[in-house]
Structures are given as C-alpha cells and as structure tokens.
Design a protein around this motif. Structure first.
Motif, PDB file in Angstrom:
ATOM      1  N   PHE A 176      32.483  44.766  21.118  1.00 41.15           N
ATOM      2  CA  PHE A 176      33.119  45.995  21.561  1.00 41.15           C
ATOM      3  C   PHE A 176      33.509  45.863  23.024  1.00 41.15           C
ATOM      4  O   PHE A 176      33.028  44.989  23.749  1.00 41.15           O
ATOM      5  N   THR A 177      34.405  46.750  23.449  1.00 41.24           N
ATOM      6  CA  THR A 177      34.765  46.894  24.855  1.00 41.24           C
ATOM      7  C   THR A 177      34.212  48.222  25.342  1.00 41.24           C
ATOM      8  O   THR A 177      34.287  49.229  24.631  1.00 41.24           O
ATOM      9  N   SER A 178      33.647  48.234  26.542  1.00 33.95           N
ATOM     10  CA  SER A 178      33.129  49.470  27.120  1.00 33.95           C
ATOM     11  C   SER A 178      33.880  49.797  28.401  1.00 33.95           C
ATOM     12  O   SER A 178      34.101  48.929  29.238  1.00 33.95           O
ATOM     13  N   ILE A 179      34.300  51.052  28.512  1.00 36.47           N
ATOM     14  CA  ILE A 179      34.912  51.570  29.737  1.00 36.47           C
ATOM     15  C   ILE A 179      33.943  52.607  30.286  1.00 36.47           C
ATOM     16  O   ILE A 179      33.801  53.700  29.732  1.00 36.47           O
ATOM     17  N   THR A 180      33.250  52.251  31.346  1.00 37.50           N
ATOM     18  CA  THR A 180      32.214  53.105  31.916  1.00 37.50           C
ATOM     19  C   THR A 180      32.754  53.818  33.145  1.00 37.50           C
ATOM     20  O   THR A 180      33.247  53.175  34.077  1.00 37.50           O
ATOM     21  N   VAL A 181      32.675  55.149  33.132  1.00 41.13           N
ATOM     22  CA  VAL A 181      33.156  55.962  34.251  1.00 41.13           C
ATOM     23  C   VAL A 181      31.943  56.471  35.022  1.00 41.13           C
ATOM     24  O   VAL A 181      31.132  57.234  34.494  1.00 41.13           O
ATOM     25  N   ALA A 182      31.817  56.024  36.263  1.00 43.51           N
ATOM     26  CA  ALA A 182      30.645  56.324  37.074  1.00 43.51           C
ATOM     27  C   ALA A 182      30.701  57.743  37.639  1.00 43.51           C
ATOM     28  O   ALA A 182      31.688  58.474  37.470  1.00 43.51           O
ATOM     29  N   GLU A 183      29.630  58.112  38.334  1.00 45.08           N
ATOM     30  CA  GLU A 183      29.514  59.451  38.924  1.00 45.08           C
ATOM     31  C   GLU A 183      30.685  59.768  39.841  1.00 45.08           C
ATOM     32  O   GLU A 183      31.175  60.896  39.886  1.00 45.08           O
ATOM     33  N   ASP A 184      31.171  58.755  40.586  1.00 42.97           N
ATOM     34  CA  ASP A 184      32.273  58.978  41.527  1.00 42.97           C
ATOM     35  C   ASP A 184      33.642  58.762  40.888  1.00 42.97           C
ATOM     36  O   ASP A 184      34.640  58.636  41.585  1.00 42.97           O
ATOM     37  N   TRP A 185      33.704  58.655  39.560  1.00 46.32           N
ATOM     38  CA  TRP A 185      34.919  58.478  38.772  1.00 46.32           C
ATOM     39  C   TRP A 185      35.501  57.066  38.880  1.00 46.32           C
ATOM     40  O   TRP A 185      36.615  56.817  38.430  1.00 46.32           O
ATOM     41  N   SER A 186      34.791  56.138  39.481  1.00 44.77           N
ATOM     42  CA  SER A 186      35.240  54.750  39.446  1.00 44.77           C
ATOM     43  C   SER A 186      35.006  54.191  38.046  1.00 44.77           C
ATOM     44  O   SER A 186      34.185  54.704  37.278  1.00 44.77           O
ATOM     45  N   VAL A 187      35.732  53.133  37.705  1.00 44.60           N
ATOM     46  CA  VAL A 187      35.744  52.615  36.336  1.00 44.60           C
ATOM     47  C   VAL A 187      35.302  51.161  36.313  1.00 44.60           C
ATOM     48  O   VAL A 187      35.734  50.351  37.141  1.00 44.60           O
ATOM     49  N   GLU A 188      34.441  50.845  35.357  1.00 43.47           N
ATOM     50  CA  GLU A 188      34.035  49.463  35.108  1.00 43.47           C
ATOM     51  C   GLU A 188      34.301  49.142  33.642  1.00 43.47           C
ATOM     52  O   GLU A 188      33.855  49.865  32.755  1.00 43.47           O
ATOM     53  N   THR A 189      35.042  48.073  33.389  1.00 46.77           N
ATOM     54  CA  THR A 189      35.367  47.663  32.026  1.00 46.77           C
ATOM     55  C   THR A 189      34.634  46.377  31.696  1.00 46.77           C
ATOM     56  O   THR A 189      34.704  45.407  32.449  1.00 46.77           O
ATOM     57  N   GLY A 190      33.913  46.376  30.601  1.00 45.66           N
ATOM     58  CA  GLY A 190      33.157  45.200  30.187  1.00 45.66           C
ATOM     59  C   GLY A 190      33.052  45.162  28.679  1.00 45.66           C
ATOM     60  O   GLY A 190      33.895  45.697  27.971  1.00 45.66           O
ATOM     61  N   GLY A 191      32.004  44.544  28.172  1.00 46.79           N
ATOM     62  CA  GLY A 191      31.838  44.487  26.729  1.00 46.79           C
ATOM     63  C   GLY A 191      30.900  43.397  26.303  1.00 46.79           C
ATOM     64  O   GLY A 191      30.233  42.760  27.124  1.00 46.79           O
ATOM     65  N   ILE A 192      30.854  43.171  25.004  1.00 53.57           N
ATOM     66  CA  ILE A 192      29.960  42.178  24.432  1.00 53.57           C
ATOM     67  C   ILE A 192      30.599  41.640  23.158  1.00 53.57           C
ATOM     68  O   ILE A 192      31.376  42.342  22.506  1.00 53.57           O
ATOM     69  N   SER A 193      30.314  40.393  22.821  1.00 53.49           N
ATOM     70  CA  SER A 193      30.931  39.788  21.646  1.00 53.49           C
ATOM     71  C   SER A 193      30.112  38.600  21.180  1.00 53.49           C
ATOM     72  O   SER A 193      29.405  37.968  21.970  1.00 53.49           O
ATOM     73  N   THR A 194      30.208  38.304  19.889  1.00 55.46           N
ATOM     74  CA  THR A 194      29.692  37.039  19.397  1.00 55.46           C
ATOM     75  C   THR A 194      30.600  35.919  19.896  1.00 55.46           C
ATOM     76  O   THR A 194      31.656  36.179  20.472  1.00 55.46           O
ATOM     77  N   MET A 195      30.202  34.674  19.674  1.00 56.73           N
ATOM     78  CA  MET A 195      30.945  33.549  20.250  1.00 56.73           C
ATOM     79  C   MET A 195      31.276  32.484  19.215  1.00 56.73           C
ATOM     80  O   MET A 195      31.087  31.294  19.424  1.00 56.73           O
ATOM     81  N   MET A 196      31.795  32.902  18.067  1.00 56.29           N
ATOM     82  CA  MET A 196      32.258  31.952  17.066  1.00 56.29           C
ATOM     83  C   MET A 196      33.598  31.353  17.497  1.00 56.29           C
ATOM     84  O   MET A 196      34.377  31.991  18.194  1.00 56.29           O
ATOM     85  N   ALA A 197      33.854  30.134  17.070  1.00 54.32           N
ATOM     86  CA  ALA A 197      35.153  29.506  17.306  1.00 54.32           C
ATOM     87  C   ALA A 197      36.112  29.976  16.222  1.00 54.32           C
ATOM     88  O   ALA A 197      35.926  29.685  15.044  1.00 54.32           O
TER      89      ALA A 197
END
Length: 325
Positions: A176-197
């Motif tokens: 999945f991809t996560s878009i995290t909006v902090a207390e000050d409305w700044s944005v951090e985009t990250g996520g997690i995934s398996t690693m198959m070829a």
C-alpha cells in the motif's frame, strides 16, 4: 516500467508495522512531494548505553508507524473493478491510505483525475467528497485498473498534495501507499510492499496478415492499435513504390524504462514478372500475443528508405472512465 524500487520486504502485510519503511517520495511540505531534510540532532548516551536522538528517549511521531490493520478506516472508495483486469496476478490493486496524523478531528477532500479518452487534453474528474477523520484515522482509495491517475488531497483550505500513479505502480507485489498529514498539515508519502521479482511484458506470438496490394488511394502510412484480452491488434496501411509488395516484421522489442513495446514493420518487393506502374498501398492486420503482462504503450513503426516513422500508438486502458461511486 514496473516499479522495481520497493519499499520494504515482509512476509505478511497485515502483521507488520510500517516502521522503518523506505519512503518512496520523501517528506515534503503542503502541496508538494519534494523531500525535505531535517538538521541532524545531537546524540547522547544514556547510562544503559542506548543512544537517543536529540538528547531524549521520547519517540517522535514521524508518521512511520502507520498500520492500516490497527487503525480506524473511516471510508473506502474504489476506482474501477477487479473484474476483467488482464494479467491480474501481475497487476494487483493499489490501495492509497490518507491518514490524519493529528490529535484532533479534521476534514479532508479527495479528488481523482485522469486523461479523457481520445485526443482531448481535458481531464476526467471524480469527486470523492469530504471525509471527516478522527485522530489517527484514515480514508482509503483503491485503484484496480492499471492506468494513469492523480489523487488530490485537500485540507486546511488548500491542496496538500497530488499523488501520481501510472501503469508501473500495478504489479505482482502486494502492499500500500500511505499519505500521512501531520499536525502542521505537512505531508509525508511512504508505503510498504513485498519484494517479488515481477515478470516484464513479453511477446509470445507476432503475426501479420494482408491482402493484395493495390494502387494507393492516399499517400499517408496509417496504423490503428487496440488492446484485447491478452493480445494487441493493429490495422494499418503501408504505402509502397508499387502494389507488388508484402509487409513483414522487421524487428520488435520491449523497453522496460519507457514501458513501450515497439513493432517495426517493413515492406519487401514481391518476386513477380511485372507490376502495374502506380504508387501502391498494402492493407495489413498484425496481432501481438503477450504473456505475463501488457506494456503500458504499444508503438507501430513503418520502416522505409526514408527511415523509421511511428504511424500508430496506443496506451493500455486509455479508454477507462472513472465513473461514479
């Protein structure tokens, strides 16, 4: 191009925290995905020998501990349907979670846009409305159909970020991809995934059929390209010096970086005793059968003495319409 830079390896998505995942776009301020870098803090050693950043042992909430299985999903929207997706094992759905990383309830408005089918530069728009998120809650948008999208997240009276997706984000890995909006409305985009070829698109078969050449009714080479269930079809016209020519495959290949499969066709003169003296045209049909996956784009090129000219191009799922809920 299939997304090869994966965010984290795990055995079970639901059982692993996102803490420590690699951020795929970096942390940025409101309205941007550009990464920012914090000034490094001082490090001091406690009596037990454990180093603690900035001289404190309090855990800073940097948005990296998001786990959708352990937090509240306030709403879920689906873009498209899993039904009928070609090569489904290699094009899994892409969930995007927008999280309210604040101690208070806040409102977030979401919109999805994508290109309009055809040659128009207009965009399709699907307004997902406004969702009220309590502290640490999130809203999910699941994308099923491999295509190009922009997910706009609005809050605090402005656009906070515009997250881009394309065909390369749909692959054999789960995550999945996560878009995290902090207390000050700044944005951090990250996520997690398996690693198959994941396997790349490969042409299984290429066939060209054609009728007899005739005197040309036009002077332009043409080709129309369309995607099917597991094959791409081409209907074209090759302009030749005389009608006594045949169309054959000169070469073909897939470029992983651009996610384009290129089919190059050429015309060769038939071995005949005589031919009518006129500029000719040869109408043909070509079919490319794929295995594992479709390329995002297919380009058809006609090769003549004047060089190579692209005469047709198609994009996978270019005709997909966002629709409503």
């Amino acid at each position: 191009m299939k997304r090869r830079t994966l965010l984290s390896s795990l055995a079970s998505i639901g059982a692993v925290s996102v803490a420590g995942c690699i951020d795929d776009t970096g942390a940025g301020g409101p309205g941007t995905d550009e990464p920012t870098t914090d000034e490094p803090g001082t490090t001091t050693g406690d009596d037990d020998g454990t180093d603690t950043p900035n001289g404190t042992d309090d855990d800073d909430d940097d948005g990296s501990d998001f786990n959708p299985d352990e937090q509240t999903e306030a709403a879920r929207f689906e873009i498209g349907s899993p039904e009928g997706v070609a090569f489904a094992d290699n094009n899994k759905p892409v969930p995007v979670h927008v999280r309210n990383d604040a101690d208070e309830e806040r409102d977030f408005a979401l919109q999805v846009t994508r290109p309009t089918p055809g040659s128009s530069d207009d965009l399709q728009l699907r307004d997902l409305g406004t969702t009220t998120l309590s502290a640490d809650a999130y809203v999910t948008v699941v994308f099923y159909v491999p295509a190009e999208y922009t997910l706009a997240v609005e809050g605090d009276g402005r656009t906070l970020t515009e997250h881009q997706l394309d065909h390369g984000d749909f692959e054999c890995n789960s995550g999945f991809t996560s878009i995290t909006v902090a207390e000050d409305w700044s944005v951090e985009t990250g996520g997690i995934s398996t690693m198959m070829a994941c396997p790349s698109p490969a042409a299984r078969t290429i066939g060209v059929g054609q009728g007899e050449g005739q005197c040309a009714e036009a002077q332009d080479h043409t080709a129309t390209v369309s995607y099917g269930d597991e094959e791409v079809s081409v209907e074209g016209t090759f302009i030749t010096p005389t009608p006594c020519y045949s169309v054959d495959v000169a070469e073909s290949g897939y470029d992983d970086e651009s996610d384009v499969f290129e089919l190059v066709l050429e015309a060769t003169e038939n071995d005949v005793d005589g031919c009518v003296e006129c500029v000719g045209q040869v109408d043909y049909e070509a079919t490319v059968g794929f295995e594992a996956d479709f390329p995002a784009h297919v380009s058809v090129v006609h090769r003549t003495n004047d060089g190579d000219t692209e005469v047709g191009r198609a994009t996978w799922n270019a005709d997909f319409e966002l629709g409503g809920e």
